[in-house]
Motif scaffolding. Structure first.
Motif, PDB file in Angstrom:
ATOM      1  N   LEU A  16     -33.617 -57.949  39.428  1.00  0.00           N
ATOM      2  CA  LEU A  16     -33.261 -56.620  39.933  1.00  0.00           C
ATOM      3  C   LEU A  16     -31.879 -56.647  40.594  1.00  0.00           C
ATOM      4  O   LEU A  16     -31.084 -55.728  40.425  1.00  0.00           O
ATOM      5  CB  LEU A  16     -34.319 -56.128  40.915  1.00  0.00           C
ATOM      6  N   GLU A  70     -50.280 -34.494  36.838  1.00  0.00           N
ATOM      7  CA  GLU A  70     -50.291 -35.037  38.187  1.00  0.00           C
ATOM      8  C   GLU A  70     -51.521 -34.528  38.936  1.00  0.00           C
ATOM      9  O   GLU A  70     -52.230 -35.289  39.598  1.00  0.00           O
ATOM     10  CB  GLU A  70     -49.011 -34.545  38.846  1.00  0.00           C
TER      11      GLU A  70
ATOM     12  N   PHE B 134     -41.027 -40.264  31.172  1.00  0.00           N
ATOM     13  CA  PHE B 134     -41.739 -40.172  32.441  1.00  0.00           C
ATOM     14  C   PHE B 134     -43.130 -39.576  32.255  1.00  0.00           C
ATOM     15  O   PHE B 134     -44.090 -40.000  32.893  1.00  0.00           O
ATOM     16  CB  PHE B 134     -40.944 -39.324  33.440  1.00  0.00           C
ATOM     17  N   TYR B 137     -45.597 -42.110  31.661  1.00  0.00           N
ATOM     18  CA  TYR B 137     -46.098 -42.834  32.835  1.00  0.00           C
ATOM     19  C   TYR B 137     -47.266 -42.097  33.480  1.00  0.00           C
ATOM     20  O   TYR B 137     -48.273 -42.705  33.828  1.00  0.00           O
ATOM     21  CB  TYR B 137     -44.963 -43.016  33.857  1.00  0.00           C
ATOM     22  N   THR B 170     -51.680 -51.579  37.975  1.00  0.00           N
ATOM     23  CA  THR B 170     -50.709 -50.864  38.796  1.00  0.00           C
ATOM     24  C   THR B 170     -49.349 -51.549  38.724  1.00  0.00           C
ATOM     25  O   THR B 170     -48.317 -50.885  38.620  1.00  0.00           O
ATOM     26  CB  THR B 170     -51.191 -50.786  40.246  1.00  0.00           C
ATOM     27  N   CYS B 174     -46.135 -49.666  37.307  1.00  0.00           N
ATOM     28  CA  CYS B 174     -44.969 -49.525  38.181  1.00  0.00           C
ATOM     29  C   CYS B 174     -43.742 -50.163  37.543  1.00  0.00           C
ATOM     30  O   CYS B 174     -42.631 -49.645  37.686  1.00  0.00           O
ATOM     31  CB  CYS B 174     -45.235 -50.157  39.536  1.00  0.00           C
ATOM     32  N   LEU B 177     -42.471 -47.736  35.167  1.00  0.00           N
ATOM     33  CA  LEU B 177     -41.793 -46.653  35.876  1.00  0.00           C
ATOM     34  C   LEU B 177     -40.404 -47.085  36.336  1.00  0.00           C
ATOM     35  O   LEU B 177     -39.428 -46.341  36.224  1.00  0.00           O
ATOM     36  CB  LEU B 177     -42.643 -46.226  37.076  1.00  0.00           C
ATOM     37  N   LEU B 178     -40.321 -48.328  36.837  1.00  0.00           N
ATOM     38  CA  LEU B 178     -39.036 -48.841  37.293  1.00  0.00           C
ATOM     39  C   LEU B 178     -38.056 -48.943  36.125  1.00  0.00           C
ATOM     40  O   LEU B 178     -36.878 -48.587  36.255  1.00  0.00           O
ATOM     41  CB  LEU B 178     -39.261 -50.211  37.936  1.00  0.00           C
ATOM     42  N   GLY B 181     -36.727 -45.708  35.425  1.00  0.00           N
ATOM     43  CA  GLY B 181     -35.727 -45.377  36.442  1.00  0.00           C
ATOM     44  C   GLY B 181     -34.386 -46.002  36.118  1.00  0.00           C
ATOM     45  O   GLY B 181     -33.336 -45.368  36.282  1.00  0.00           O
TER      46      GLY B 181
ATOM     47  N   TYR C  17     -34.539 -51.491  48.682  1.00  0.00           N
ATOM     48  CA  TYR C  17     -35.662 -51.261  47.760  1.00  0.00           C
ATOM     49  C   TYR C  17     -36.092 -52.561  47.099  1.00  0.00           C
ATOM     50  O   TYR C  17     -37.296 -52.813  46.936  1.00  0.00           O
ATOM     51  CB  TYR C  17     -35.295 -50.172  46.744  1.00  0.00           C
ATOM     52  N   MET C  21     -39.754 -54.239  47.428  1.00  0.00           N
ATOM     53  CA  MET C  21     -40.509 -54.488  46.219  1.00  0.00           C
ATOM     54  C   MET C  21     -40.986 -55.932  46.169  1.00  0.00           C
ATOM     55  O   MET C  21     -42.129 -56.216  45.797  1.00  0.00           O
ATOM     56  CB  MET C  21     -39.605 -54.213  45.032  1.00  0.00           C
ATOM     57  N   PHE C  44     -45.267 -51.777  47.295  1.00  0.00           N
ATOM     58  CA  PHE C  44     -44.633 -51.883  45.978  1.00  0.00           C
ATOM     59  C   PHE C  44     -44.314 -50.492  45.421  1.00  0.00           C
ATOM     60  O   PHE C  44     -43.199 -50.222  44.964  1.00  0.00           O
ATOM     61  CB  PHE C  44     -45.630 -52.613  45.068  1.00  0.00           C
ATOM     62  N   GLN C  45     -45.295 -49.591  45.506  1.00  0.00           N
ATOM     63  CA  GLN C  45     -45.060 -48.243  44.981  1.00  0.00           C
ATOM     64  C   GLN C  45     -44.024 -47.504  45.810  1.00  0.00           C
ATOM     65  O   GLN C  45     -43.199 -46.766  45.266  1.00  0.00           O
ATOM     66  CB  GLN C  45     -46.378 -47.462  44.951  1.00  0.00           C
ATOM     67  N   ILE C  48     -40.502 -48.263  44.800  1.00  0.00           N
ATOM     68  CA  ILE C  48     -40.015 -47.531  43.624  1.00  0.00           C
ATOM     69  C   ILE C  48     -39.624 -46.106  44.012  1.00  0.00           C
ATOM     70  O   ILE C  48     -38.629 -45.568  43.514  1.00  0.00           O
ATOM     71  CB  ILE C  48     -41.082 -47.548  42.516  1.00  0.00           C
ATOM     72  N   PHE C  51     -36.270 -46.204  45.448  1.00  0.00           N
ATOM     73  CA  PHE C  51     -35.270 -46.393  44.397  1.00  0.00           C
ATOM     74  C   PHE C  51     -34.923 -45.063  43.733  1.00  0.00           C
ATOM     75  O   PHE C  51     -33.747 -44.698  43.611  1.00  0.00           O
ATOM     76  CB  PHE C  51     -35.800 -47.394  43.371  1.00  0.00           C
ATOM     77  N   TYR C  52     -35.958 -44.319  43.340  1.00  0.00           N
ATOM     78  CA  TYR C  52     -35.697 -43.056  42.646  1.00  0.00           C
ATOM     79  C   TYR C  52     -34.960 -42.074  43.544  1.00  0.00           C
ATOM     80  O   TYR C  52     -34.027 -41.392  43.112  1.00  0.00           O
ATOM     81  CB  TYR C  52     -37.008 -42.438  42.174  1.00  0.00           C
ATOM     82  N   MET C  92     -40.661 -38.149  41.917  1.00  0.00           N
ATOM     83  CA  MET C  92     -41.310 -38.931  42.957  1.00  0.00           C
ATOM     84  C   MET C  92     -42.477 -38.200  43.596  1.00  0.00           C
ATOM     85  O   MET C  92     -43.404 -38.826  44.084  1.00  0.00           O
ATOM     86  CB  MET C  92     -40.299 -39.358  44.018  1.00  0.00           C
ATOM     87  N   ALA C  95     -45.042 -39.477  41.560  1.00  0.00           N
ATOM     88  CA  ALA C  95     -45.374 -40.881  41.828  1.00  0.00           C
ATOM     89  C   ALA C  95     -46.146 -41.015  43.134  1.00  0.00           C
ATOM     90  O   ALA C  95     -47.051 -41.840  43.241  1.00  0.00           O
ATOM     91  CB  ALA C  95     -44.106 -41.716  41.878  1.00  0.00           C
TER      92      ALA C  95
END
Lengths: 274, 499, 132
Positions: A16, A70, B134, B137, B170, B174, B177-178, B181, C17, C21, C44-45, C48, C51-52, C92, C95
């Motif tokens: 990263l 969602e 997205f 996801y 998860t 994730c 998702l990353l 991003g 971030y 993470m 962890f979530q 992210i 980050f977004y 987000m 998310a």
């Protein structure tokens, strides 16, 4: 396991950091993310949907399909928690406990018999008297919390807010009642069945609005189809369509929060929990 | 109405899941007919959609009426038209076959169980049909959350296995998702086709490379690619049979589809195979996955269901390897194997479901004398098994044929050897099971050998046998029409740039 | 050297971030207690989400809600540079909701595990399973 964890973590972190070197500078107005789609959203939202809050417009109109799922995610979680935890037909205890509401006298009554008058409420063995100060303050606060929740849902077009935020606030007001009193008090006001049905109804309002657009001859979720039903012009219809789905989201989120809380806090027994 | 098929495929199951949830509180007997109707509509629309794609080419459906990069759009091409059909047909057949066991195992929770079942199918269909990175996801999470709920309803170890699945799932979601991003930060778009259009100028960017690695690892976690497979065997073994025979055939296969979609559409074959020089390494990983899956299955000597879950791990290796061979034949084999493996896995898991329904267990001890006790179920098991081994005319043979020719064409003999090895191991595995089912009562070690009476026939009910035989027939039919499927559908699913 | 430092300081959101993470991922893999793993999952979530949201930031811009949307001055021209990118915020929100839903299901599963084995420590669970 610790060493595996450390190695994996360092590998991921290294990757990263390596990639972050190529990112556009933070808060750069000329980054691709800020110059490709977002100018369109910012400049055109008002004329295309008549909603000043761009986040609401993108959430419930441009990307309304995401938002529908969602809401479905939350609903799925509610059903999953219910199916995992709820225990029916637990053997009824031989004796039940009842408490006289006015005097606080507690009675133990054998199965099959009823308390002497209607002034008694059923309590669980683990019942502890709620603290007077907490109980009173919560009673006073809950109506205001709920009005604020409704405001947040209804005012999502013009200020930060919307269905999710308002729904969580409404759900929290009910959870506060459950914490300050007990779960039975909540179930008396809002039964488990009502709660579960409303979860589905909330999502149904959302998906149903989309399906209505489809039946009216346009694509799924194209709110401008609602113009002929609502007697407004297509742009305004989008704004109204957003409000309708936000209400659906609010109901679904509120009820699911309460549903998940009741099941998790009482291990699915719907008794005095925590 | 036919132009709305892409939306109907997802929306009809979603709406009916909500209606089932309400109906579950009113009258439980309403749940099954609604669920059946929903999946029937989904299957009908996906078949209709596949035929429309064959006629007209790619179909774009704009949700909300917004043009693609702004709003979300569905793209239906030959690839996902085919996978959609498989997913909806498998889900429908399994629903019919599982009705009895669901109602027997969860008398009080049939409503929520059907709700989760249909929501899971909605999620899987949505993953396949969507054209937005997205959106994928969100649907991934719907399929995952409902899956955790369904899998955890099984025997005593099920909740723990499901919780481990939740952690790994998860992390996988994730990571995906990353990765999305990272693509968003360099391209500014979330639409798959749009991203693919912008990427060529960014092939050298480190962020795109990282996005690729993170997405792939996330998807591999979700599909249980060998070193990341640890969650799968326990989660599937202890699950109720209705859930495992839905999830085992579909989830891993849909994730393979996502991987192929990422390779072919988002990152384009040019980037995946030429710019990155990783395909050879990934095929070697797949070789390890195939071999280890076969060995682990061979080592499992207690439980039929667990043995089958290790075969799934090996099959995932087949498809990942085939997709990464980097040639047209290998990719054809991988896509064909998605179809075949979904059907074969459904067949053998339905058999296990029937056995569990009657014998209350799927340990090797429970299988003794089954050929006499449940001849029809075991007949279907033989069909599924020879397809998994890869005997013509069942379909398993043809996808293996394409995979092996792809391996030879790419000069990757390691993968070819691994495929042959795994087929041989499958022969051993299934004949070991047949032996137990056929001969065991004679080698009776409980002491009363000679006056042992063969158990009377005690077959599963018709509602479980008919879908099983439909699957068996499809296995042979797909095998016979493999040429047509490849020429008419898969041929067009692979971009012309890939030779 | 000062260039490098200024780059590092300017992009501090990304470094935070990544750190978050790594903490979350480490907790999920290495921790022994199932609830601690769930806590790690949430960190962890959240990383992210950070980050977004960092993607959406724009220097000198305000929240993406148009002032004077209706009524007076409704027709003033809107400039994209004045408002931050709304899309990451929308994503987000999704998310966050997914995170809450996962948390609920994870806690429910943990309760089921505890009911069955009376412990949430992974090594004790494995010992109990092996005993049988």
């Amino acid at each position: 396991m610790k060493i595996t964890g450390l190695i994996v973590t360092i590998l991921v972190g290294g990757l990263l950091i390596y990639a972050a070197a190529d990112f556009p500078a933070w808060s750069d107005p000329n980054s691709p993310a800020s110059t490709y789609l977002s100018p369109h959203f910012i400049e055109k939202t008002m004329e295309e949907t008549s909603v000043p809050n761009i986040v609401t417009a993108v959430l419930a109109d441009y990307r309304s399909f995401d938002t529908m799922f969602e809401t479905t995610v939350i609903f799925s979680a509610g059903v999953a928690v219910f199916i995992l935890l709820r225990t029916f037909r637990r053997k009824e205890p031989e004796a039940r406990h009842y408490r006289h509401v006015l005097t606080g006298v507690t009675m133990r009554i054998k199965e099959g018999k009823l308390p002497p008058s209607d002034d008694f409420e059923r309590i669980d063995t683990l019942w502890t008297p709620p603290d007077l100060i907490i109980k009173t303050v919560c009673r006073l606060l809950i109506p205001f919390i709920q009005i604020f929740g409704l405001y947040v849902i209804a005012h999502g077009h013009h200020s930060p807010g919307g269905g999710f935020q308002g729904g969580v606030i409404l759900g929290a007001s009910i959870i506060v009642l459950a914490i300050s009193h007990n779960l039975r008090t909540v179930v008396k006001r809002m039964s488990e069945k009502l709660d579960a049905v409303l979860c589905a109804v909330g999502v149904l309002i959302y998906a149903g609005t989309g399906a209505l657009c489809l039946l009216l001859g346009l694509n799924f979720m194209d709110y401008s189809a609602l113009a002929s039903v609502l007697f407004v012009d297509p742009i305004m219809a989008r704004s109204h369509g957003i409000l309708i789905v936000e209400i659906g989201v609010g109901i679904a989120v509120m009820c699911t929060m309460v549903w998940i809380y009741s099941n998790v806090s009482s291990r699915g027994r719907y008794e005095q929990g925590l | 109405m036919s132009h709305n098929y892409p939306a109907l495929i997802v929306v009809v199951p979603l709406l009916s899941a909500l209606v089932i949830s309400v109906a579950g509180w009113v009258n439980k007997r309403l749940c099954f007919p609604i669920a059946f109707a929903a999946l029937a509509v989904a299957a009908y629309s996906s078949v209709g959609l596949l035929f429309r794609v064959l006629d007209e080419g790619v179909i774009v459906y704009k949700l909300g009426g917004w043009d693609p990069p702004m709003g979300i759009a569905y793209y239906v091409d030959h690839l996902n038209g085919l996978v959609l059909t498989v997913v909806s047909v498998v889900a429908l057949l399994n629903l019919i076959a599982s009705k009895k066991s669901i109602e027997e195992e969860f008398p009080e929770k049939t409503g929520p169980f059907y709700t989760l079942y249909i929501l899971m199918v909605t999620g899987l269909l949505g993953i396949v049909v969507t054209g937005d990175a997205f959106n994928l996801y969100v649907l991934l999470e719907i399929a995952a959350l409902t899956g955790y709920g369904l899998l955890a309803m099984g025997e005593e170890r099920a909740p723990l296995a499901s919780l481990n699945y939740l952690y790994m799932g998860t992390i996988g979601a994730c990571f995906y998702l990353l990765g999305v991003g990272y693509l968003y930060i360099v391209t500014g778009s979330l639409n798959m086709v749009d991203i693919a259009g912008i990427l060529p100028s960014l092939y050298q960017s480190k962020a795109v490379l990282a996005a690729f690695i993170i997405c792939m690892v996330g998807v591999w976690l979700k599909m249980a690619f060998f070193p990341l497979h640890a969650w799968l065997p326990n989660a599937y073994t202890y699950a109720p049979s209705a859930a495992s025979s839905l999830i085992a055939p579909l989830v891993t296969k849909v994730m393979i589809y996502v991987m192929i979609r990422l390779i072919l559409t988002v990152f384009t074959p040019e980037f995946s195979f030429n710019v990155l020089a990783v395909s050879d390494a990934i095929v070697w990983l797949a070789v390890i996955a195939v071999v280890m899956g076969a060995i682990l299955a061979l080592a499992e000597r207690n439980n039929l269901k667990k043995m089958l879950t290790y075969i799934i791990v090996a099959e995932v290796g087949y498809m990942v390897g085939g997709a990464w061979l980097g040639n047209r034949t290998g990719m054809t084999g991988a896509i064909l194997h998605i179809v075949n493996d979904a059907l074969m896995t459904l067949c053998v898991f339905l058999v296990v479901g029937n056995i569990v329904y009657k014998v209350k267990g799927a340990g090797f001890d429970d299988l003794k004398g089954l050929f006499r006790k449940m001849p029809f179920t075991m007949g279907a098991f033989v069909v599924g098994a020879i397809s998994m081994i890869g005997v013509p005319p069942t379909c398993g043979f043809f996808s293996k044929w394409y995979l092996i020719s792809g391996a030879i064409q790419a000069g990757h003999y390691g993968f070819m050897v691994a495929l042959l090895f795994s087929s041989l191991v499958n022969v051993v595995l299934f004949f070991r099971v047949f032996e137990i089912c056929y001969y065991e009562p004679f080698s009776d070690h409980h002491g009363h050998g000679h006056d042992h009476h063969p158990e009377p026939m005690d077959e599963a009910p018709l509602s479980m046998l008919v879908p099983l035989y439909v699957v068996g027939a499809i296995l042979v039919l797909v095998g016979l029409y493999t040429g047509d499927i490849v020429d008419q559908i898969i041929q067009f699913a692979i971009p012309k740039g890939l030779v | 050297m000062s260039d490098l430092i200024s780059i590092i300081v300017a992009n501090y959101n990304y470094w935070i971030y990544i750190t978050l993470m790594m903490i979350g991922l480490y907790a999920m893999i290495a921790k022994n207690n199932l609830v601690k793993k769930i806590v790690g999952m949430n960190i962890f979530q959240t990383a992210i989400i950070l980050f977004y949201v960092s993607i959406g930031v724009k220097k000198g811009a305000t929240i993406p809600i148009l002032q004077h949307g209706h009524g007076h001055g409704a027709h003033t021209v809107v400039h994209a540079v004045d408002y931050v990118n709304p899309l990451p915020h929308v994503l987000m929100l999704t998310a966050i909701v997914v995170g809450v839903a996962t948390l609920g299901v994870a806690l429910a599963l943990a309760i089921r595990v505890y009911d069955r084995y009376n412990t949430l420590e992974e090594d004790e669970l494995l010992a109990q399973i092996r005993e049988k």
